[in-house]
Design an enzyme around this catalytic site. Sequence first.
Site, PDB file in Angstrom:
ATOM      1  N   GLU A  77       0.818  -1.214   0.000  1.00 31.46           N
ATOM      2  CA  GLU A  77       0.000   0.000   0.000  1.00 31.46           C
ATOM      3  C   GLU A  77       0.852   1.263   0.000  1.00 31.46           C
ATOM      4  O   GLU A  77       0.417   2.329   0.430  1.00 31.46           O
ATOM      5  CB  GLU A  77      -0.993  -0.012   1.166  1.00 31.46           C
ATOM      6  CG  GLU A  77      -1.984  -1.163   1.074  1.00 31.46           C
ATOM      7  CD  GLU A  77      -3.398  -0.800   1.491  1.00 31.46           C
ATOM      8  OE1 GLU A  77      -3.662   0.378   1.782  1.00 31.46           O
ATOM      9  OE2 GLU A  77      -4.244  -1.714   1.511  1.00 31.46           O
ATOM     10  N   HIS A 134      -5.191   2.157   0.149  1.00 33.39           N
ATOM     11  CA  HIS A 134      -4.352   2.945  -0.748  1.00 33.39           C
ATOM     12  C   HIS A 134      -4.036   2.168  -2.016  1.00 33.39           C
ATOM     13  O   HIS A 134      -3.839   0.963  -1.971  1.00 33.39           O
ATOM     14  CB  HIS A 134      -3.015   3.302  -0.075  1.00 33.39           C
ATOM     15  CG  HIS A 134      -3.148   4.095   1.177  1.00 33.39           C
ATOM     16  ND1 HIS A 134      -3.647   3.566   2.351  1.00 33.39           N
ATOM     17  CD2 HIS A 134      -2.857   5.394   1.448  1.00 33.39           C
ATOM     18  CE1 HIS A 134      -3.641   4.507   3.295  1.00 33.39           C
ATOM     19  NE2 HIS A 134      -3.177   5.615   2.765  1.00 33.39           N
ATOM     20  N   LYS A 161     -10.506   6.051   5.388  1.00 37.14           N
ATOM     21  CA  LYS A 161      -9.546   6.768   4.545  1.00 37.14           C
ATOM     22  C   LYS A 161      -9.292   6.006   3.245  1.00 37.14           C
ATOM     23  O   LYS A 161      -8.942   4.827   3.269  1.00 37.14           O
ATOM     24  CB  LYS A 161      -8.218   6.941   5.287  1.00 37.14           C
ATOM     25  CG  LYS A 161      -7.145   7.650   4.464  1.00 37.14           C
ATOM     26  CD  LYS A 161      -5.789   7.591   5.154  1.00 37.14           C
ATOM     27  CE  LYS A 161      -4.720   8.299   4.322  1.00 37.14           C
ATOM     28  NZ  LYS A 161      -3.359   8.074   4.856  1.00 37.14           N
ATOM     29  N   GLN A 226       1.803  15.655  -0.862  1.00 37.40           N
ATOM     30  CA  GLN A 226       1.611  16.232   0.469  1.00 37.40           C
ATOM     31  C   GLN A 226       2.040  17.692   0.490  1.00 37.40           C
ATOM     32  O   GLN A 226       2.963  18.102  -0.215  1.00 37.40           O
ATOM     33  CB  GLN A 226       2.394  15.446   1.527  1.00 37.40           C
ATOM     34  CG  GLN A 226       1.623  14.290   2.116  1.00 37.40           C
ATOM     35  CD  GLN A 226       2.224  13.783   3.428  1.00 37.40           C
ATOM     36  OE1 GLN A 226       3.336  14.153   3.808  1.00 37.40           O
ATOM     37  NE2 GLN A 226       1.496  12.931   4.103  1.00 37.40           N
TER      38      GLN A 226
END
Length: 238
Positions: A77, A134, A161, A226
């Site tokens: 992931e 993910h 998430k 990010q």
Amino acid sequence: MNTTKIVVTLSGHNDDEIKEEIQKAKENIDAFDIVEIRGDVFDALNREDHGKKVRYIIDSFKPLKKEIIYTYRTAKEGGSGSKTTVEYEALLNAVCQTMDIDYIDIEVQSGDKIIESVSKTARDNNVKCLMSHHDFKRTPSSEEILSIINKMHTLGGDLYKVAYFPHEMKDVDKVTGAVKSAKQKYGDRIIGISMGELGKDTRTAEGEAASAFTYGFVSRDAAPGQIHVTHLREIFTR
């Protein structure tokens, strides 16, 4: 009013990197609400030394009233974790039992039995379960994403998430659409991320597309796209 909490991800591997990240985080203490500890970066350490690193980070931020997420991101992931499923389950259970954390990240693909085991341990220790999924290669359809979120709910998660890699704007729209639909059903429990430059806007989305948490950095980014936590705070306080 925006209710998204800002998470700072700490991913330093060694003592110098950890101390640097902690120092930079403290210098920007008002820019984030939650600290995410990436336990998979300590994969080469034995359990005792791993625990010392995690506890050191917790002790640095708990007195400052910051919540803590413990995440062990497996290689499949996008992380660096190489533990077997048995080791993964044992580690997460031990962290819930022995560390002063607020959330435990549980990969929904780890298997229902592992999720049931870790979720029970988490509940017994007043730790919330952050179910996650993910894919660093693709973005599923909105229907697939919603199906995964529904499974997270069925398995007893507190937060859900999903994070996917987009190849075109249509992929970003799939994540945004799924977040909006899931929020109508489950409220402010959803975290939806489209990774990389293409999906950056999902990290700062507001209103009906806003996530419960958004993840940023202070020293080095831990995932594609990010944003520095100070920039996130500026965006959310405009």
